[in-house]
Scaffold this motif. Sequence first.
Motif, PDB file in Angstrom:
ATOM      1  N   LEU A   1       1.029  -1.162  -0.062  1.00 27.48           N
ATOM      2  CA  LEU A   1      -0.165  -0.004   0.033  1.00 27.48           C
ATOM      3  C   LEU A   1       0.773   1.145   0.014  1.00 27.48           C
ATOM      4  CD1 LEU A   1      -2.640   1.431   0.214  1.00 27.48           C
ATOM      5  CD2 LEU A   1      -2.515   1.045   2.537  1.00 27.48           C
ATOM      6  N   PRO A   2       1.240   1.725  -1.219  1.00 29.65           N
ATOM      7  CA  PRO A   2       1.883   2.960  -1.279  1.00 29.65           C
ATOM      8  C   PRO A   2       1.127   4.323  -0.829  1.00 29.65           C
ATOM      9  CG  PRO A   2       2.036   1.755  -3.483  1.00 29.65           C
ATOM     10  CD  PRO A   2       1.018   1.100  -2.350  1.00 29.65           C
ATOM     11  N   SER A   3       1.889   5.211  -0.268  1.00 25.59           N
ATOM     12  CA  SER A   3       0.796   6.414  -0.147  1.00 25.59           C
ATOM     13  C   SER A   3       0.290   7.090  -1.239  1.00 25.59           C
ATOM     14  CB  SER A   3       1.590   7.510   0.764  1.00 25.59           C
ATOM     15  OG  SER A   3       2.777   7.787   0.233  1.00 25.59           O
ATOM     16  N   ALA A   4       1.138   6.957  -2.384  1.00 26.66           N
ATOM     17  CA  ALA A   4       0.617   7.493  -3.522  1.00 26.66           C
ATOM     18  C   ALA A   4       1.444   6.680  -4.909  1.00 26.66           C
ATOM     19  CB  ALA A   4       1.316   9.005  -3.450  1.00 26.66           C
ATOM     20  N   MET A   5       0.534   6.835  -5.835  1.00 24.67           N
ATOM     21  CA  MET A   5       0.744   6.170  -7.169  1.00 24.67           C
ATOM     22  C   MET A   5       0.445   6.944  -8.269  1.00 24.67           C
ATOM     23  SD  MET A   5       1.138   1.974  -7.307  1.00 24.67           S
ATOM     24  CE  MET A   5      -0.392   1.580  -6.807  1.00 24.67           C
ATOM     25  N   GLU A   6       1.110   7.723  -8.977  1.00 24.25           N
ATOM     26  CA  GLU A   6       0.762   8.801 -10.027  1.00 24.25           C
ATOM     27  C   GLU A   6       1.374   8.544 -11.245  1.00 24.25           C
ATOM     28  OE1 GLU A   6      -1.284  11.760  -8.912  1.00 24.25           O
ATOM     29  OE2 GLU A   6      -1.719  10.226  -7.546  1.00 24.25           O
ATOM     30  N   MET A   7       0.648   8.701 -12.369  1.00 20.83           N
ATOM     31  CA  MET A   7       0.960   8.322 -13.747  1.00 20.83           C
ATOM     32  C   MET A   7       1.048   9.332 -14.474  1.00 20.83           C
ATOM     33  SD  MET A   7      -0.074   5.345 -16.512  1.00 20.83           S
ATOM     34  CE  MET A   7      -0.208   4.180 -15.097  1.00 20.83           C
ATOM     35  N   MET A   8       1.858   9.677 -15.493  1.00 21.83           N
ATOM     36  CA  MET A   8       2.067  10.701 -16.519  1.00 21.83           C
ATOM     37  C   MET A   8       2.120  10.042 -17.788  1.00 21.83           C
ATOM     38  SD  MET A   8       3.813  13.590 -14.173  1.00 21.83           S
ATOM     39  CE  MET A   8       3.655  14.973 -15.348  1.00 21.83           C
ATOM     40  N   ASP A   9       1.277  10.403 -19.119  1.00 19.38           N
ATOM     41  CA  ASP A   9       1.935  10.108 -20.392  1.00 19.38           C
ATOM     42  C   ASP A   9       2.859  11.202 -21.000  1.00 19.38           C
ATOM     43  OD1 ASP A   9       0.435  12.430 -21.088  1.00 19.38           O
ATOM     44  OD2 ASP A   9      -1.155  11.017 -22.058  1.00 19.38           O
ATOM     45  N   ARG A  10       3.346  10.827 -22.164  1.00 15.90           N
ATOM     46  CA  ARG A  10       4.593  11.617 -22.860  1.00 15.90           C
ATOM     47  C   ARG A  10       4.353  13.010 -22.944  1.00 15.90           C
ATOM     48  NH1 ARG A  10       8.967  11.603 -25.811  1.00 15.90           N
ATOM     49  NH2 ARG A  10       9.178   9.198 -25.419  1.00 15.90           N
ATOM     50  N   LEU A  11       2.700  13.337 -23.323  1.00 18.45           N
ATOM     51  CA  LEU A  11       2.192  14.945 -23.525  1.00 18.45           C
ATOM     52  C   LEU A  11       2.609  15.580 -22.072  1.00 18.45           C
ATOM     53  CD1 LEU A  11       1.399  16.890 -25.593  1.00 18.45           C
ATOM     54  CD2 LEU A  11      -0.677  16.256 -25.218  1.00 18.45           C
ATOM     55  N   THR A  12       2.083  15.044 -20.976  1.00 20.69           N
ATOM     56  CA  THR A  12       2.018  15.849 -19.712  1.00 20.69           C
ATOM     57  C   THR A  12       3.492  15.642 -19.117  1.00 20.69           C
ATOM     58  OG1 THR A  12       1.484  13.820 -18.613  1.00 20.69           O
ATOM     59  CG2 THR A  12      -0.444  15.314 -19.117  1.00 20.69           C
ATOM     60  N   ILE A  13       4.305  14.761 -19.478  1.00 23.48           N
ATOM     61  CA  ILE A  13       5.776  14.665 -19.170  1.00 23.48           C
ATOM     62  C   ILE A  13       6.557  15.799 -19.755  1.00 23.48           C
ATOM     63  CG2 ILE A  13       7.865  13.502 -19.262  1.00 23.48           C
ATOM     64  CD1 ILE A  13       6.238  10.788 -19.268  1.00 23.48           C
ATOM     65  N   GLU A  14       6.161  16.128 -21.021  1.00 22.90           N
ATOM     66  CA  GLU A  14       7.036  17.012 -21.949  1.00 22.90           C
ATOM     67  C   GLU A  14       6.547  18.505 -21.397  1.00 22.90           C
ATOM     68  OE1 GLU A  14       6.095  15.953 -25.911  1.00 22.90           O
ATOM     69  OE2 GLU A  14       7.716  14.533 -25.990  1.00 22.90           O
ATOM     70  N   ALA A  15       5.317  18.661 -21.194  1.00 21.02           N
ATOM     71  CA  ALA A  15       4.932  19.869 -20.633  1.00 21.02           C
ATOM     72  C   ALA A  15       5.446  20.223 -19.282  1.00 21.02           C
ATOM     73  CB  ALA A  15       3.206  19.800 -20.688  1.00 21.02           C
ATOM     74  N   ALA A  16       5.432  19.362 -18.398  1.00 18.06           N
ATOM     75  CA  ALA A  16       5.903  19.634 -17.008  1.00 18.06           C
ATOM     76  C   ALA A  16       7.374  19.951 -17.183  1.00 18.06           C
ATOM     77  CB  ALA A  16       5.535  18.173 -16.066  1.00 18.06           C
ATOM     78  N   GLU A  17       8.091  19.122 -18.053  1.00 11.73           N
ATOM     79  CA  GLU A  17       9.574  19.190 -18.060  1.00 11.73           C
ATOM     80  C   GLU A  17      10.063  20.708 -18.460  1.00 11.73           C
ATOM     81  OE1 GLU A  17      13.364  18.536 -17.284  1.00 11.73           O
ATOM     82  OE2 GLU A  17      11.834  16.931 -16.758  1.00 11.73           O
ATOM     83  N   ALA A  18       9.101  21.056 -19.446  1.00 15.59           N
ATOM     84  CA  ALA A  18       9.188  22.648 -19.906  1.00 15.59           C
ATOM     85  C   ALA A  18       8.932  23.678 -18.830  1.00 15.59           C
ATOM     86  CB  ALA A  18       8.591  22.691 -21.196  1.00 15.59           C
ATOM     87  N   ALA A  19       8.117  23.252 -18.149  1.00 14.16           N
ATOM     88  CA  ALA A  19       7.548  24.357 -17.161  1.00 14.16           C
ATOM     89  C   ALA A  19       8.441  24.269 -15.790  1.00 14.16           C
ATOM     90  CB  ALA A  19       6.150  24.001 -16.717  1.00 14.16           C
ATOM     91  N   VAL A  20       8.720  23.111 -15.429  1.00 14.09           N
ATOM     92  CA  VAL A  20       9.462  23.269 -14.028  1.00 14.09           C
ATOM     93  C   VAL A  20      10.792  22.461 -13.950  1.00 14.09           C
ATOM     94  CG1 VAL A  20       7.386  23.933 -12.762  1.00 14.09           C
ATOM     95  CG2 VAL A  20       8.061  21.336 -13.020  1.00 14.09           C
ATOM     96  N   HIS A  21      11.126  21.796 -15.011  1.00 11.61           N
ATOM     97  CA  HIS A  21      12.481  21.183 -15.281  1.00 11.61           C
ATOM     98  C   HIS A  21      12.361  20.182 -13.783  1.00 11.61           C
ATOM     99  CE1 HIS A  21      12.825  24.103 -17.919  1.00 11.61           C
ATOM    100  NE2 HIS A  21      13.059  25.146 -17.307  1.00 11.61           N
ATOM    101  N   PRO A  22      11.820  19.148 -13.887  1.00 12.73           N
ATOM    102  CA  PRO A  22      11.892  18.304 -12.910  1.00 12.73           C
ATOM    103  C   PRO A  22      12.991  17.102 -13.110  1.00 12.73           C
ATOM    104  CG  PRO A  22       9.886  17.765 -13.833  1.00 12.73           C
ATOM    105  CD  PRO A  22      10.423  19.050 -14.653  1.00 12.73           C
TER     106      PRO A  22
END
Length: 480
Positions: free
Chosen positions: A242-263
């Motif tokens: 039982l993780p406290s969280a399990m979150e998934m992102m696809d390619r489009l949202t990965i690319e957008a997040a990377e461009a915005a906040v550089h994680p």
Amino acid sequence: MTYVDEIRAALPEDAVVSEPEQLRTYECDGLTGHRVVPALVALPATTEEVQAVVRACHAARVPFVARGAGTGLSGGALPVADGVVISLARMSRILEVDLDSERVVVQPGVTNLQVTEAVVGDGYYYAPDPSSQQVCTIGGNLAENSGGAHCLKYGFTVNHVTGVLAVLPDGELVRLGGKWRESPGPDLLGAFVGSEGTLGIATEITLRVLRRPESVRTVLAAFDSTDTAGGAVSGVVAARILPSAMEMMDRLTIEAAEAAVHPGYPDANAILLVELDGCAPQVEQDLAAVEAICRGQGAWELRTAADDHERALLWKGRKSAFAAMGRVANDYYVQDGVVPRTKLPDVLRRIAELETEFGLRVGNVFHAGDGNLHPLVLYDSRVEGETERAQQLAEAILEICIDAGGSLTGEHGIGIDKVCSMPLLFDADDLEAMKRLRRAFDPAGLCNPGKVIPTPRLCGEVPGPYRAHPLEKAGLAERL
């Protein structure tokens, strides 16, 4: 004396907004496609002032809508034309911190993150963590029963609210629950939390806070497809982890997040963020098992945060995903549906087919652990017809969720956005029971009218995007 005069008499001069250009500030929440300018905005600072405003509205039969920070995504705080908006922004005090009881009492305008900030120095935190937690308020969280990434293990707002002081739609003041949640009789507190502001206005909210866990470990896994990432989610659950969280992102949202906040996300078609917390030995054991399951599902990169800074950066990308989509589209529509975890791959494939069918892109980011999808339908409102196609695509996604055995919403609420889709999930008896409960609290139908429960005025004779459940046949033609 008119109701406006009564409200002005009860509040300070600067607590009543009536100028047209100022009223437009309150014309919508985060669902900007629906806009209504109210007749008046009141900004009470105390419970007594809220009561005075509500009583004035009730006596004059003027509808009213409570509003928090306006970050909601279902139109739940949409004003009513010729009605009053009761903004709770000035009710922003933490009233009590009682760590002996592990309780914090707040006014509704306190932000989600402020609760944790008030107790973190003593080793405590507030578990529900919506992505907008820096600005969204506890009153709005209560209204929508908000969750967040860590709801998989710790539950939603309803699991952390033990009491409210509420002003009912006629101005009466009631206390539901308290520092100890259990009380005899019907669970009225459970009915109030998540009622989307239709049963009254909470002016004091008692919250349960938790001790910070001994150990927290966060791992990122990169996959070639959302199918294999979804397989890893099912594998973790099947292993009784039982993780406290399990979150998934696809390619489009990965690319957008990377461009915005550089994680520092990898160039992948899907990533999975898994967070484990608890006693250190158990966390390390579960971490090794999660990594093995991810490798078995084809994960080609596994990265465990080395410290709090790296962990915060991984989460920054996920929590910035919605806003980051503005970098890749002129407009986007955030949908919110739920499906069984085992149906995630099938539902995502069907969403991909809808992209082709409607000629629009969809970014997918979701709470994979509990099957709560947040598809982001990208469109350009400047192109004729795209706004309508985006709406149709978003509604089609909801139908897919229901067909898969899921629900209309996981945490964003029904509001005005999905009200006409309610008969796709609930039959006539279900909706009648909801109406009876609502009438018990609000016989006059003045408190946030037009939300949650479909009416002929809102949805036409046959509600919903798929014309599946005629209101006349469902016995819902009468006025609320």
